[in-house]
Structures are given as C-alpha cells and as structure tokens.
Design a protein around this motif. Structure first.
Motif, PDB file in Angstrom:
ATOM      1  N   ARG A  91       0.816  -1.209   0.000  1.00  0.00           N
ATOM      2  CA  ARG A  91       0.000   0.000   0.000  1.00  0.00           C
ATOM      3  C   ARG A  91       0.858   1.272   0.000  1.00  0.00           C
ATOM      4  O   ARG A  91       0.458   2.286  -0.568  1.00  0.00           O
ATOM      5  CB  ARG A  91      -0.914   0.012   1.245  1.00  0.00           C
ATOM      6  N   ARG A  92       2.018   1.219   0.621  1.00  0.00           N
ATOM      7  CA  ARG A  92       2.851   2.420   0.702  1.00  0.00           C
ATOM      8  C   ARG A  92       3.349   2.870  -0.667  1.00  0.00           C
ATOM      9  O   ARG A  92       3.747   4.017  -0.845  1.00  0.00           O
ATOM     10  CB  ARG A  92       4.029   2.207   1.656  1.00  0.00           C
ATOM     11  N   ASN A 117      -9.123   4.087   1.170  1.00  0.00           N
ATOM     12  CA  ASN A 117      -9.503   4.811   2.367  1.00  0.00           C
ATOM     13  C   ASN A 117      -8.421   4.811   3.437  1.00  0.00           C
ATOM     14  O   ASN A 117      -7.315   5.273   3.224  1.00  0.00           O
ATOM     15  CB  ASN A 117     -10.813   4.254   2.898  1.00  0.00           C
ATOM     16  N   GLY A 118      -8.716   4.257   4.607  1.00  0.00           N
ATOM     17  CA  GLY A 118      -7.796   4.327   5.737  1.00  0.00           C
ATOM     18  C   GLY A 118      -6.519   3.533   5.573  1.00  0.00           C
ATOM     19  O   GLY A 118      -5.587   3.691   6.370  1.00  0.00           O
ATOM     20  N   ARG A 125       1.127   6.295   8.953  1.00  0.00           N
ATOM     21  CA  ARG A 125       0.766   4.934   9.344  1.00  0.00           C
ATOM     22  C   ARG A 125      -0.669   4.854   9.851  1.00  0.00           C
ATOM     23  O   ARG A 125      -1.251   3.796   9.931  1.00  0.00           O
ATOM     24  CB  ARG A 125       1.721   4.409  10.416  1.00  0.00           C
ATOM     25  N   GLY A 126      -1.243   6.004  10.214  1.00  0.00           N
ATOM     26  CA  GLY A 126      -2.607   6.020  10.716  1.00  0.00           C
ATOM     27  C   GLY A 126      -3.667   6.107   9.641  1.00  0.00           C
ATOM     28  O   GLY A 126      -4.832   5.796   9.880  1.00  0.00           O
ATOM     29  N   GLY A 127      -3.300   6.526   8.434  1.00  0.00           N
ATOM     30  CA  GLY A 127      -4.257   6.656   7.359  1.00  0.00           C
ATOM     31  C   GLY A 127      -5.181   7.850   7.526  1.00  0.00           C
ATOM     32  O   GLY A 127      -5.086   8.621   8.478  1.00  0.00           O
ATOM     33  N   TRP A 128      -6.086   8.000   6.554  1.00  0.00           N
ATOM     34  CA  TRP A 128      -7.101   9.050   6.578  1.00  0.00           C
ATOM     35  C   TRP A 128      -6.526  10.466   6.532  1.00  0.00           C
ATOM     36  O   TRP A 128      -7.133  11.408   6.998  1.00  0.00           O
ATOM     37  CB  TRP A 128      -8.029   8.914   7.791  1.00  0.00           C
ATOM     38  N   GLY A 176     -15.077   7.745   4.885  1.00  0.00           N
ATOM     39  CA  GLY A 176     -15.097   8.634   6.039  1.00  0.00           C
ATOM     40  C   GLY A 176     -14.482   9.969   5.676  1.00  0.00           C
ATOM     41  O   GLY A 176     -13.642  10.054   4.770  1.00  0.00           O
ATOM     42  N   ALA A 177     -14.876  11.024   6.396  1.00  0.00           N
ATOM     43  CA  ALA A 177     -14.473  12.384   6.031  1.00  0.00           C
ATOM     44  C   ALA A 177     -13.378  12.949   6.919  1.00  0.00           C
ATOM     45  O   ALA A 177     -13.180  14.161   6.961  1.00  0.00           O
ATOM     46  CB  ALA A 177     -15.692  13.302   6.058  1.00  0.00           C
ATOM     47  N   ALA A 178     -12.647  12.101   7.632  1.00  0.00           N
ATOM     48  CA  ALA A 178     -11.621  12.601   8.551  1.00  0.00           C
ATOM     49  C   ALA A 178     -10.604  13.501   7.858  1.00  0.00           C
ATOM     50  O   ALA A 178     -10.088  14.452   8.449  1.00  0.00           O
ATOM     51  CB  ALA A 178     -10.906  11.434   9.223  1.00  0.00           C
ATOM     52  N   MET A 179     -10.325  13.209   6.582  1.00  0.00           N
ATOM     53  CA  MET A 179      -9.254  13.941   5.883  1.00  0.00           C
ATOM     54  C   MET A 179      -9.597  15.403   5.594  1.00  0.00           C
ATOM     55  O   MET A 179      -8.698  16.203   5.311  1.00  0.00           O
ATOM     56  CB  MET A 179      -8.891  13.218   4.580  1.00  0.00           C
ATOM     57  N   ILE A 180     -10.868  15.797   5.705  1.00  0.00           N
ATOM     58  CA  ILE A 180     -11.160  17.216   5.479  1.00  0.00           C
ATOM     59  C   ILE A 180     -10.826  18.034   6.725  1.00  0.00           C
ATOM     60  O   ILE A 180     -10.816  19.263   6.671  1.00  0.00           O
ATOM     61  CB  ILE A 180     -12.621  17.459   5.035  1.00  0.00           C
ATOM     62  N   GLU A 181     -10.560  17.340   7.849  1.00  0.00           N
ATOM     63  CA  GLU A 181     -10.233  17.998   9.115  1.00  0.00           C
ATOM     64  C   GLU A 181     -11.296  19.053   9.426  1.00  0.00           C
ATOM     65  O   GLU A 181     -12.477  18.724   9.492  1.00  0.00           O
ATOM     66  CB  GLU A 181      -8.805  18.562   9.049  1.00  0.00           C
TER      67      GLU A 181
END
Length: 413
Positions: A91-92, A117-118, A125-128, A176-181
């Motif tokens: 994945r990296r 996604n994540g 390493r945490g994704g999103w 999930g929308a975590a990346m929009i902070e």
C-alpha cells in the motif's frame, strides 16, 4: 486480447463489456516504473458456489442483466497481493491494481468503488490523511484513464451511457471524512476531483461526528452539520455505514437529500455495531434513502446462519425489505479480489475490525460462499432473487433502480 463484445468469447459474462485485456498500469514498464507484486487471481480463486438455477431461470437472469441497471452501492474493486504479510508495504507504493478482468464478467453497469480509504498510508501509518487520500484517488484515476471499459462517473447520465456502451461507471466513494479535518472547502475540492459519495465517519470519530467504535456517540457536531449541508449543495451523496447510531440519525435529519447506508445489515439479526438498528434503517428510508446490504466476511451473519454465506447475506436483505419496503434496499457487497479474510487479519487495527464483530459466537470462514468477489456477487444475488420468487420489477429496484432514484435527488445532476 479478448473482445467481450462477443459474448461467446467469454461465456461467464452476464452482460459483455468492452474489455480488451488491459491490466493496471500497462502503460508503464513493470519492474522499472513500479515494483511488481504477485497478485491474487480475479476469477475462480476459491470454489465459491452459485445458487442452483434451471436453464429457464438462468435465461431470465441474463435478460435482467441485459435490460436493467446493475449498480453495486459499495465495493473495493482492487486486486490484493497474494502475500498479505506484505500488504502494508504494498500500500505504501500507492498503486492499486483494478480487477478489470473480474469486472468484465460481473454484469455491473456501475460500481461505487471506495478506493483504499484508511489503508492509504503513503505519508501516515494512521491513514485518513488528506495527502494520502488525494494520492490514492489520483493514482487510481490515472490508471482508469488509460483504458476504455471502466469510465469515471460523475453524473447519473454517465451510468446510463455506460450501460448502453458496454462500459462500467466507476463512482468514486470515500468511507469517512476525517481527511477534510476542519476545512469545509475541502469538500468542494473532493467534488472537483470527482468524488461523488462520502461517509461521515469511518468507525473512529472525527470533526464531523461519531464512529461506530466510539464508546459514546455524541451525534453530528456543529461542523458536521455544516458539512452535511455543503455536501447537499455540492451534490455529494452521503453515507453513514460506519457512523455511530446517533450520528446517523442526526445526518438523516439534517440532510435535505436522501442518504445512503451503502453497506450494512440489520442489527436485529446479529448484535454487531457494524450493523444498523431498526430505528436508523427506518429513519433513512422515511427520508427516501436506501440501505445496501454488506457481505464483507463475518458481518452479515444471523443466528439462523452463523456461518457467513449468501444465505445469511440474503436473510439481512429480506429483513430490511420487510422492515422498510423493497424501494429502500439495495446491495453493497463490499467485496474485493483476493483473500478478504486474510486481509482483515492483516489490517485489524486500520479497519477497526474488532468493532465490526458481533457479540455472538460464529465459525470463521475462509471466504463468503456465493458472494466472494465483485465478479460473482451480483450474478449470484440475482440468481438467488429469481429462485426465491421476486418479480422482475422488484429485482430491478433492488439491483439499481433504488440507487438511481436517490442519486437523481442527491447529485447535482
């Protein structure tokens, strides 16, 4: 290369597609431009079984695939590496290999593909993270742009045209929308990049609201309410599959448009936070929304069928149909090409697998018999529906019509 416009060239195809044999990143030099990873087989990887049908019933199945829209509300159409112990390193590199061969025989006209996604972990390493999600999206769409069978879908018209032309509409979704902070305008950017479906939270809570693994779900935040309204204005369909119950209910209430539960099932049949309680399913349906039934390993189990297979999967479908009606249920198998069970073991923390398990005992399976990957899922679902007395009208609603109805309201066009 095989031209699947001639169905006799590939008799497994339920509805032939314009597939010319393209493999992901064929426009580059393998081993020089990118690292080569041995990948899983897309077809016949395991002895997954079809529902038994008569020749007359199979003819009806094929007619339905020819005449009606077939839309998967949730899948991950990538091909996993054979050696899953190397998955995080795989994945990296940021290159996901789309299962074009498998999709070519799936019968699908459109698929809501949820990228990685994540597990997009190029920078974290945490994704999103924003950079990871944009990288993941851009790389996947670059590959899609170099072939003709799968087309990037942005409108309902794209879905209709894909079916007419023997192609598959690829609807970009993010779980999930975590990346929009706390940046509301990032929703506009995602829309501009072609994202057309977005989840509120993926299991863990974020700035918008609570995820299903949180011990207390406080519902949509003030920012989350702003985000829901912005998605309505933009034309991004909203998903609450991994959201907490209160967050899901709040989203239904705040949204001006019907929403999706793209991939879940009925908690009344299996006591898992990953599945939805009756009040959430009802609330979604009452606002015109749709629930897509989930088939990822060990999710849609039931007390009658604690060994995961198409039978337990379809029990969740029928429960939801009886609860809210055929107009509000669809299919979001959440399948992929490769060892899905092994992938869950490799990514237990990244995918919040512990939060998705029920509190009843069950037998772990090697794969979900009858609905193991995107190539076979919809064919076997329709075969099951045909053999269980569903009318052509009701099958057409569940396999695509219901999703299109919501999209015509939720999308800008």
């Amino acid at each position: 290369m095989t031209d699947l416009k001639d169905v006799s060239a590939f008799p497994e195809a339920l509805q032939p597609k314009r597939y010319d044999g393209y493999k992901s990143y064929s426009y580059l030099e393998a081993g020089a431009d990118y690292r080569v990873w041995p990948l899983a087989r897309e077809l016949n990887r395991v002895p997954s079984r079809r529902p038994s049908v008569t020749p007359e019933q199979e003819a009806r199945v094929r007619r339905l695939f020819r005449d009606e829209l077939m839309i998967s509300l949730h899948d991950h159409c990538f091909v996993a590496p054979e050696d899953l112990s190397q998955f995080l390193e795989f994945r990296r590199w940021g290159r996901d290999f789309t299962g074009y061969e498998g999709l070519s025989v799936s019968g699908l006209d459109a698929v809501f593909d949820n990228l990685m996604n994540g597990t997009a972990m190029i920078t974290s390493r945490g994704g999103w993270k924003w950079d990871d999600v944009v990288y993941d999206l851009g790389m996947r769409l670059s590959d899609i742009a170099h072939q003709e069978m799968v087309v990037h879908c942005k409108t309902t018209e794209d879905i209709v045209n894909a079916k007419k032309s023997g192609q598959i509409a690829f609807v970009v979704s993010i779980e999930g929308a975590a990346m929009i902070e706390n940046e509301l305008d990032r929703l506009d950017i995602l829309y501009g990049l072609g994202v057309r479906c977005l989840g509120i939270a993926y299991s863990e809570g974020n700035q918008l609201g609570g995820g299903l693994k949180e011990p207390r779900d406080g519902g949509l935040t003030v920012f989350g309410r702003q985000a829901v309204r912005r998605m309505n204005k933009l034309g991004i369909a909203i998903d609450v599959s991994h959201s907490g119950d209160q967050t899901a209910l709040d989203t239904v209430e705040v949204s001006d448009k019907p929403i999706f539960i793209t991939h879940a099932g009925a908690r009344a049949l299996w006591n898992s936070n990953r599945l939805k309680p009756d009040d959430v399913i009802r609330a979604c349906a009452e606002k015109g929304g749709v629930i897509g039934i989930e088939a990822a390993p060990h999710t849609t189990l039931t007390e009658r069928h604690p060994r995961h297979s198409i039978e337990s999967y379809m029990e969740h479908f029928e429960y939801c149909v009886n609860l809210v009606g055929i107009d509000h249920v669809a299919f979001g198998p959440d399948a992929l090409f490769g060892d899905h069970v092994g992938l869950h073991h490799a990514l237990t923390e990244a995918l919040s697998i512990g939060a998705s398990r029920g509190h009843l005992s069950y037998e772990e399976v090697e794969y979900v018999d009858g609905i193991e990957n995107p190539a076979e899922a919809f064919g076997n679902i329709v075969r099951w529906l045909v053999t269980h007395g569903y009318s052509d009208t009701d099958i057409a609603k569940a396999t695509g019509g219901n999703v299109m109805r919501v999209l015509k309201e939720a999308w800008y066009r």
